[in-house]
Design an enzyme around this catalytic site. Structure first.
Site, PDB file in Angstrom:
ATOM      1  N   GLY A 306       0.838  -1.194   0.000  1.00 35.31           N
ATOM      2  CA  GLY A 306       0.000   0.000   0.000  1.00 35.31           C
ATOM      3  C   GLY A 306       0.868   1.237   0.000  1.00 35.31           C
ATOM      4  N   GLU A 307       0.387   2.289   0.624  1.00 29.34           N
ATOM      5  CA  GLU A 307       1.016   3.608   0.748  1.00 29.34           C
ATOM      6  C   GLU A 307       1.537   4.171  -0.571  1.00 29.34           C
ATOM      7  OE1 GLU A 307       5.543   2.835   2.480  1.00 29.34           O
ATOM      8  OE2 GLU A 307       3.885   2.660   3.903  1.00 29.34           O
TER       9      GLU A 307
END
Length: 340
Positions: A306-307
């Site tokens: 993610g991120e």
């Protein structure tokens, strides 16, 4: 519909209905230059199509990647009370501090590829409601958060990558997919932050409970978003829509970011034409989702962080494709003979 009876979701539907299309003249201009570059026609494969994609959605025969930005939206989730994550909610605030200090993976990726980076804190200390017992968000709150996400492209961004951070949000994404596509809810649920078998069972149970509670409202994709989603997913959906209106191509990150895209695709299959899928995640049934929304991922690295990490890597490839197109010599400039 009169003003008195309009709903916040009507504004979103109006934005979707008014989406601009691609600029075919810009694409033809890119193809004309490509034919003059010192390489065999088509030899850069998909790299050539990336430049055409930039041109089509920027509306420019000479596309730019002067101000690329990875925008990470951070939210917290009431459903974490169901034990669906291996990490506590305190990690949300800690990770925001890590982003600010430059210590996360996405910080390094953006630095390596010369990408801008911005984090949007979506009331990180105020979790949404637990969707297993009530809607995660009211309609007006969902739309207000989408509007907040639309601010991501302010400041002249010409290529946007969207990512997220939020403990529990893979559970929300799985619930959205199950609501949109049906089938066994367990099919859409992955291990997220690395939950054990018992944690995985709790995630599946939470998704099943949410679907059962809200089943009378799940025919509307925007209701799916509000009832089962999170603020970061709403904000990413808003960012995608605003980017379309302002002719900014979008690179979508992984499993959770794609949930925002899937909601828009369910509203109108054209809504993602300006978007590129960065990668296929190792989380859940991401590959299945990408096939449903008609996207071929640029990368397959087994990532599930993610991120915005996959988006940043893909944007590096887009930058390279653009550099090849704009900086490569033509046959005439390099005194190189053309092929037959």
């Amino acid at each position: 519909m009169s003003q008195a009876t309009s709903r916040p979701f009507d504004d979103i539907r109006a934005l979707v209905a008014g989406m601009p299309g691609p600029d075919q003249a810009a694409v033809e201009a890119v193809r004309a230059r490509d034919a003059e570059l010192t390489k065999p026609r088509g030899s850069l494969g998909r790299m050539e199509h990336l430049v055409e994609w930039l041109a089509a959605w920027q509306g420019k025969g000479k596309p730019t990647v002067a101000r690329p930005l990875v925008a990470v939206f951070a939210g917290s989730h009431g459903v974490t009370a169901r034990g669906v994550s291996a990490f506590p909610d305190a990690v949300n605030r800690q990770m925001l501090e890590n982003f600010a200090a430059g210590g996360a993976a996405i910080n390094q990726i953006c630095a390596a590829y010369g990408l801008g980076f911005k984090v949007f804190d979506l009331a990180i200390d105020m979790p949404t409601k637990d969707f297993t017992v009530e809607p995660a968000m009211a309609e007006r709150d969902c739309v207000a958060t989408m509007a907040f996400g639309m601010e991501a492209i302010a400041g002249g961004t010409d290529l946007l990558g969207i990512g997220e951070m939020g403990i529990g949000n893979t559970t929300c994404a799985a619930a959205i997919y199950a609501a949109l596509y049906g089938g066994d809810p367990a099919h859409w649920v992955g291990r997220g932050t690395g939950v054990d078998d018992e944690g995985l069972a709790r995630k599946v149970a939470a998704v099943e409970a949410g679907l059962a509670l809200h089943r009378e409202h799940l025919a509307d994709p925007l209701e799916v978003l509000a009832r089962l989603g999170g603020r970061e997913i709403c904000a990413m959906a808003g960012a995608i829509l605003a980017a379309r209106a302002e002719r900014v191509p979008v690179v979508i990150d992984g499993y959770v970011a794609t949930a925002a895209a899937a909601v828009l695709h369910a509203l109108d299959p054209r809504a993602l034409d300006h978007c590129l899928a960065a990668h296929v995640s190792a989380e859940g049934a991401h590959r299945d989702v990408l096939e449903r929304i008609g996207k071929t991922p640029l990368l397959a690295l087994g990532m599930r962080l993610g991120e915005g990490s996959g988006a940043g890597l893909a944007m590096g490839i887009v930058k390279a494709a653009h550099a090849c197109h704009t900086e490569m010599a033509t046959f005439d400039q390099a005194n190189v003979s053309r092929g037959a």
